[in-house]
Motif scaffolding. Structure first.
Motif, PDB file in Angstrom:
ATOM      1  N   LYS A   1      13.923   4.266   5.649  1.00  0.00           N
ATOM      2  CA  LYS A   1      12.678   4.633   6.341  1.00  0.00           C
ATOM      3  C   LYS A   1      11.548   3.659   6.022  1.00  0.00           C
ATOM      4  O   LYS A   1      10.882   3.129   6.918  1.00  0.00           O
ATOM      5  N   THR A   2      11.327   3.452   4.725  1.00  0.00           N
ATOM      6  CA  THR A   2      10.179   2.648   4.295  1.00  0.00           C
ATOM      7  C   THR A   2      10.340   1.193   4.746  1.00  0.00           C
ATOM      8  O   THR A   2       9.397   0.583   5.269  1.00  0.00           O
ATOM      9  N   THR A   3      11.533   0.670   4.575  1.00  0.00           N
ATOM     10  CA  THR A   3      11.796  -0.716   5.002  1.00  0.00           C
ATOM     11  C   THR A   3      11.612  -0.853   6.515  1.00  0.00           C
ATOM     12  O   THR A   3      11.056  -1.837   6.997  1.00  0.00           O
TER      13      THR A   3
ATOM     14  N   GLY B   1       3.154   8.748   3.228  1.00  0.00           N
ATOM     15  CA  GLY B   1       3.409  10.193   3.284  1.00  0.00           C
ATOM     16  C   GLY B   1       4.485  10.645   2.315  1.00  0.00           C
ATOM     17  O   GLY B   1       4.742  11.840   2.196  1.00  0.00           O
ATOM     18  N   ASP B   2       5.147   9.700   1.657  1.00  0.00           N
ATOM     19  CA  ASP B   2       6.085  10.093   0.597  1.00  0.00           C
ATOM     20  C   ASP B   2       5.291  10.190  -0.700  1.00  0.00           C
ATOM     21  O   ASP B   2       5.132   9.208  -1.419  1.00  0.00           O
ATOM     22  N   THR B   3       4.763  11.385  -0.954  1.00  0.00           N
ATOM     23  CA  THR B   3       3.967  11.586  -2.171  1.00  0.00           C
ATOM     24  C   THR B   3       4.837  12.195  -3.260  1.00  0.00           C
ATOM     25  O   THR B   3       4.353  12.623  -4.291  1.00  0.00           O
ATOM     26  N   PHE B   4       6.138  12.252  -2.977  1.00  0.00           N
ATOM     27  CA  PHE B   4       7.067  12.945  -3.874  1.00  0.00           C
ATOM     28  C   PHE B   4       7.738  11.979  -4.859  1.00  0.00           C
ATOM     29  O   PHE B   4       7.636  12.139  -6.068  1.00  0.00           O
ATOM     30  N   ARG B   5       8.395  10.963  -4.334  1.00  0.00           N
ATOM     31  CA  ARG B   5       9.173  10.070  -5.200  1.00  0.00           C
ATOM     32  C   ARG B   5       8.248   9.086  -5.922  1.00  0.00           C
ATOM     33  O   ARG B   5       7.395   8.442  -5.286  1.00  0.00           O
ATOM     34  N   ALA B   6       8.433   8.990  -7.259  1.00  0.00           N
ATOM     35  CA  ALA B   6       7.641   8.037  -8.040  1.00  0.00           C
ATOM     36  C   ALA B   6       7.935   6.636  -7.519  1.00  0.00           C
ATOM     37  O   ALA B   6       9.085   6.285  -7.268  1.00  0.00           O
TER      38      ALA B   6
ATOM     39  N   ASN C   1       3.670   2.831  -4.090  1.00  0.00           N
ATOM     40  CA  ASN C   1       3.580   1.394  -4.419  1.00  0.00           C
ATOM     41  C   ASN C   1       4.483   0.553  -3.531  1.00  0.00           C
ATOM     42  O   ASN C   1       4.111  -0.542  -3.101  1.00  0.00           O
ATOM     43  N   GLN C   2       5.675   1.081  -3.267  1.00  0.00           N
ATOM     44  CA  GLN C   2       6.644   0.344  -2.428  1.00  0.00           C
ATOM     45  C   GLN C   2       6.052   0.061  -1.042  1.00  0.00           C
ATOM     46  O   GLN C   2       6.103  -1.070  -0.549  1.00  0.00           O
ATOM     47  N   LEU C   3       5.433   1.095  -0.456  1.00  0.00           N
ATOM     48  CA  LEU C   3       4.869   0.918   0.883  1.00  0.00           C
ATOM     49  C   LEU C   3       3.633   0.015   0.839  1.00  0.00           C
ATOM     50  O   LEU C   3       3.426  -0.822   1.717  1.00  0.00           O
TER      51      LEU C   3
ATOM     52  N   CYS D   1       3.847   6.451   9.890  1.00  0.00           N
ATOM     53  CA  CYS D   1       3.844   7.472   8.840  1.00  0.00           C
ATOM     54  C   CYS D   1       5.169   7.505   8.091  1.00  0.00           C
ATOM     55  O   CYS D   1       6.209   7.864   8.652  1.00  0.00           O
ATOM     56  N   ASP D   2       5.116   7.159   6.813  1.00  0.00           N
ATOM     57  CA  ASP D   2       6.301   7.251   5.960  1.00  0.00           C
ATOM     58  C   ASP D   2       6.413   8.701   5.470  1.00  0.00           C
ATOM     59  O   ASP D   2       5.402   9.382   5.306  1.00  0.00           O
ATOM     60  N   THR D   3       7.620   9.159   5.269  1.00  0.00           N
ATOM     61  CA  THR D   3       7.815  10.498   4.693  1.00  0.00           C
ATOM     62  C   THR D   3       8.872  10.400   3.590  1.00  0.00           C
ATOM     63  O   THR D   3       9.639   9.438   3.541  1.00  0.00           O
TER      64      THR D   3
END
Ligand code: GTP
Ligand code: MG
Length: 321
Positions: free
Chosen positions: A130-132, A153-158, A162-164, A205-207
């Protein structure tokens, strides 16, 4: 020279076809090129030959139903035209693919963008890309002259934020974030206000990755979708399910469940370069009716293409014809 041969020769010179050619090398070399061996080693066209063809296509993950229909059609054509030479089947198979998938392809695979702010929501299970894909889409849209913003929008995975952010810096586009642990719907809400303020054309929007059987996470996705729709009429303009081509038939059940929750408008099929099972694109089209809009053919920013069924079929059969 037959129509298919002529078409393939003209494609050999095209840039986009070359990308499909390279990206689909594994599927072609791992599966479809074996069609040559099968047809050359059989002296006659009989049930055994059809069984071998059937098996080959199923190995490429085209889906059992799709393959049975296709091979039945082949049998009929062979009978109708009284074809005796197995070699002649090559062109007939490809022609049949074109008839089934290209000529009847009335679905618009372009991204639906409006003149105002367009919102594209990317959903899918963990690690599918997704992010890529968001980074690649941002890169593509920027080249088309669009002002792009990514929202984390991915506020879950540590590490997800930063990746996005890193991708946004590489692509050189706007970026919106809130701290890890924030409610993703409220992040989307705020990002929309900010995007409007900045005169952004497209908000990506990333999730967080979520398994389709985790009810609370699917509910969260439903809420994200609803909140975006409340802020802008008709949004999200695209809800794209990102599917990893290497996961094969499981992708079909993912598509059905995600579609129930968020009304998907399209599929992004990633990692086609990493699998010999690239036939999955045909199964997705046939069994879900959801159009594939984009395909990922590698890890780099430029390794994303608008899905083009003609180039795709060329990618499968380039060495056979
Ligand atoms: N070969 C190849 N690799 C890809 C492609 N798309 C994504 N990847 C790789 O897949 C891995 C996962 O990508 P991400 O974009 O982080 O996946 P994600 O869906 O955002 O993952 P989560 O946020 O953890 O759910 C990365 O190593 C990417 O480089 C593709 O088209 N081809
Ligand atoms: Mg991600």
């Amino acid at each position: 020279m037959g129509f298919i041969k002529k078409l393939f020769q003209s494609k050999k010179r095209k840039d986009q076809a070359q990308k499909y050619n390279i990206g689909m090398q594994k599927t072609r070399e791992g599966v479809f090129n074996r069609l040559n061996d099968i047809l050359e080693s059989n002296a006659v066209i009989d049930d055994e030959l059809f069984d071998e063809i059937e098996e080959l296509f199923i190995m490429a993950d085209m889906g059992v139903d799709t393959v049975i229909k296709l091979v039945n059609h082949l049998r009929e054509t062979v009978e109708l035209k009284t074809i005796k030479d197995p070699e002649a089947l090559k062109e007939i198979i490809v022609e049949e693919m074109f008839k089934r998938y290209v000529q009847e392809d009335i679905i618009d695979t372009n991204l639906q963008l409006t003149d105002d702010l367009s919102v594209l929501l990317f959903v899918g299970v963990n690690g599918v890309g997704k992010t890529t894909t968001i980074a690649k889409v941002a890169y593509l849209l920027k080249q088309e002259g669009k002002r792009v913003m990514m929202v984390a929008g991915d506020t879950f995975r540590a590490g997800a934020i930063n990746q996005l952010r890193t991708w946004s810096e590489r692509v050189d586009c706007a970026f919106y974030e809130k701290p890890q642990g924030s409610d993703p719907s409220s992040v989307m809400f705020d990002a929309i206000q900010e995007a409007k303020k900045q005169g952004i054309d497209v908000l990506l929007c990333d999730t967080a990755g979520r398994l389709q059987n985790k009810q609370n996470l699917m509910k969260e996705l439903e809420k994200i979708h609803r909140v975006i729709g409340r802020e802008i009429e008709g949004a999200p303009h695209e809800t794209l399910l990102v599917l990893d081509a290497t996961t094969g038939q499981n992708g079909l059940s993912q598509a059905k469940i995600f579609n129930d929750v968020t009304q998907l408008t399209g599929v992004v099929l990633t990692k086609l370069d990493g699998t010999a099972k690239g036939g999955i694109a045909l199964a997705i089209k046939e069994s879900t009716g959801i159009p594939i809009k984009l395909i990922g053919l590698g890890e780099k920013l430029e390794d994303l293409e608008y899905f083009d069924i003609e180039e795709y079929i060329y990618g499968l059969f380039a060495d056979v014809i």
